[in-house]
Write an enzyme that holds these catalytic residues in place. Structure first.
Site, PDB file in Angstrom:
ATOM      1  N   ASP A 183       0.841  -1.196   0.000  1.00 43.64           N
ATOM      2  CA  ASP A 183       0.000   0.000   0.000  1.00 43.64           C
ATOM      3  C   ASP A 183       0.879   1.250   0.000  1.00 43.64           C
ATOM      4  O   ASP A 183       1.685   1.422   0.920  1.00 43.64           O
ATOM      5  CB  ASP A 183      -0.852  -0.097   1.295  1.00 43.64           C
ATOM      6  N   ASP A 245     -10.359   4.301  -1.105  1.00 46.76           N
ATOM      7  CA  ASP A 245     -11.055   3.325  -0.248  1.00 46.76           C
ATOM      8  C   ASP A 245     -12.576   3.329  -0.435  1.00 46.76           C
ATOM      9  O   ASP A 245     -13.211   4.392  -0.384  1.00 46.76           O
ATOM     10  CB  ASP A 245     -10.742   3.604   1.222  1.00 46.76           C
TER      11      ASP A 245
HETATM   12  C1  GLA Z   1      -5.243   2.427   3.040  1.00 48.24           C
HETATM   13  C2  GLA Z   1      -5.811   1.294   2.195  1.00 48.24           C
HETATM   14  C3  GLA Z   1      -6.833   0.531   3.009  1.00 48.24           C
HETATM   15  C4  GLA Z   1      -6.177  -0.028   4.268  1.00 48.24           C
HETATM   16  C5  GLA Z   1      -5.545   1.105   5.058  1.00 48.24           C
HETATM   17  C6  GLA Z   1      -4.702   0.593   6.214  1.00 48.24           C
HETATM   18  O1  GLA Z   1      -6.212   3.373   3.341  1.00 48.24           O
HETATM   19  O2  GLA Z   1      -6.391   1.804   1.036  1.00 48.24           O
HETATM   20  O3  GLA Z   1      -7.379  -0.518   2.237  1.00 48.24           O
HETATM   21  O4  GLA Z   1      -5.213  -0.972   3.907  1.00 48.24           O
HETATM   22  O5  GLA Z   1      -4.684   1.905   4.243  1.00 48.24           O
HETATM   23  O6  GLA Z   1      -4.117   1.639   6.933  1.00 48.24           O
END
Ligand code: GLA
Length: 441
Positions: A183, A245
């Site tokens: 990520d 997200d």
């Molecule tokens: C980002 C990702 C999420 C999750 C969070 C964890 O926002 O897009 O899917 O993994 O980080 O902190």
């Protein structure tokens, strides 16, 4: 194979970066109407790690229901519930521990370590538990100095993989990790840096020899339009996040750089749907189906119609199906939807043909050709009032003169099709059909 994408970027792909730049500018200028060029492919490789994910990965991820409180017990319970509920046998195989599983410090020799309070037996033991149930084990990391929770200040430390890629990949392989969610978690959106960093971990995973599904998110904390929407990351990641997200709401109104409702993600699908194919999957994020929302906000939880739309459209688009609900507490409606085998069969169709949008009347129509020659068709009502949505056989690309039968995948009802097909669709709902020739029995 190591280092291949940088070469390809500076070779045939280099010329496309100018196109990319103008696309980005267009994108920022007039958000919803700017198509993203299909030429902006970042790697010559089609598949990031050979031999994994011939169909879209399915599983469960801890983030949406447990966030930084995730612990071994919650993960074991999720694994047990996948088995007991029949979800494993319906296709959900990956159990992924998201952010915050680690101690905020590495060991003196630089190794990652699990938080001993929440994961007292460590990650190898947890992976063994998951494997013993016929499931696969996934974990989370970031290519930058800090993970997203660390950069947000909701979790201490600075334990990202920057500078530790090869060692971390070997650690994951030694623990039995089958899936890595990687990520971005940085406001630095320099495309060359992103390509290099995501490729470095891809090559580190390849070097372990372990078949790991490599799930990348180039979007998190980038303040502009998401690179996962603009560019084609196939060959770098097994799957790549297209958008930010997904929250359990319809529309959050935060723009492309912010959190997204289900309708907002689907509004971008025509830009990236064609990039999906066997072993490389555009990933519009996890399922919000059955995930608790927050009353009084733009994400109060999905209505039953919105849940059908997310599950049905994700399947039509051949998106990864990663549940995020608290599995031991799911109600029957959620369970029925998540285990709908007719819909899952569309998602997992081995042809993995890309979905396309076609002009319908009264609403959006998406279609995808399936391996048995039939066609999956979604009549998606993105509006706030009930509508009749229809489409002609000609516009679907089905030759006239044959008899066709349409099966409604939610109700099982079969109808014969004349020159066109249509249905009354409630606001925010989706009717999912599978259309094939009438066969003499
Ligand atoms: C980002 C990702 C999420 C999750 C969070 C964890 O926002 O897009 O899917 O993994 O980080 O902190």
């Amino acid at each position: 194979m190591s280092g291949e994408p940088s070469g390809s970027r500076r070779g045939p792909v280099a010329g496309t970066l100018a196109v990319a730049l103008s696309v980005v500018l267009l994108f920022l200028g007039c958000a919803a109407s700017a198509p993203v060029s299909d030429t902006v492919r970042l790697s010559r490789a089609t598949v990031a790690i050979p031999g994994v994910a011939p169909t879209p990965p399915m599983g469960w991820n801890s983030w949406n229901s447990y966030g930084c409180t995730v612990n071994a017990q919650a993960v074991e319970l999720a694994a047990d519930t996948l088995v007991a509920s029949g979800m494993r046998d319906a296709g959900y195989r990956y159990v992924v521990v998201d952010d915050c599983w680690f101690l905020p410090q590495r060991t003196s020799s630089g190794a990652l370590q699990a938080d001993p309070k929440r994961f007292p037996q460590g990650m190898r033991a947890l992976a063994d538990y998951v494997h013993a149930r016929g499931l696969k084990f996934g974990i989370y990391q970031s290519p930058n100095a800090r993970t997203c929770a660390q950069i947000a200040g909701t979790y201490p430390g600075s334990t990202g993989s920057a500078g530790h890629e090869a060692a971390d990949a070997r650690t994951f392989a030694s623990w039995g990790v089958d899936y890595l969610k990687y990520d971005w978690c940085s406001p630095d959106s320099d495309l060359d840096r992103q390509i290099d960093d995501f490729t470095r971990m891809r090559d580190a995973l390849r070097a372990t020899g372990r078949p790991v599904v490599y799930s990348i998110n180039p979007n998190s904390d980038v303040p502009e339009a998401p690179p996962g929407t603009i560019f084609d990351w196939s060959g770098i990641g097994t799957l790549w996040r297209t958008t930010n997200d997904a929250y359990p709401g319809w529309a959050l109104g935060q723009g492309l750089a912010g959190d997204q409702g289900i309708r907002e993600i689907l509004d971008t699908a025509s830009w990236w749907a064609a990039r999906t194919g066997p072993g490389h999957w555009a990933d519009p994020d996890m399922l919000a189906v059955g995930v608790a929302g927050v009353a009084g906000t733009a994400y109060p939880g999905l209505t039953p119609a919105e849940e059908r739309t997310q599950f049905g459209m994700w399947s039509l688009l051949a998106a990864p199906l990663i549940a995020g609900n608290a599995l031991p507490y799911m109600d029957e409606t959620t369970w029925r939807l998540l285990t709908d085998r007719d819909v899952i069969a569309v998602d997992q169709d081995p042809l993995a043909a890309p979905a396309t949008v076609v002009p319908g009347t009264g609403g959006k129509v998406w279609r995808r050709t399936l391996s048995d020659g039939s066609m999956a068709v979604a009549l998606w009502n993105s509006g706030d009032a009930d509508a009749r949505i229809s489409i002609s056989l000609a516009d679907l690309g089905l030759p006239a003169g044959n008899g066709y039968l349409a099966r409604n995948l939610w109700t099982g009802t079969r109808t014969t099709v004349g020159n066109s097909i249509g249905a009354q669709v409630s606001a925010h709902d989706t009717v999912l059909l599978r259309i094939g020739p009438i066969r003499a029995s």
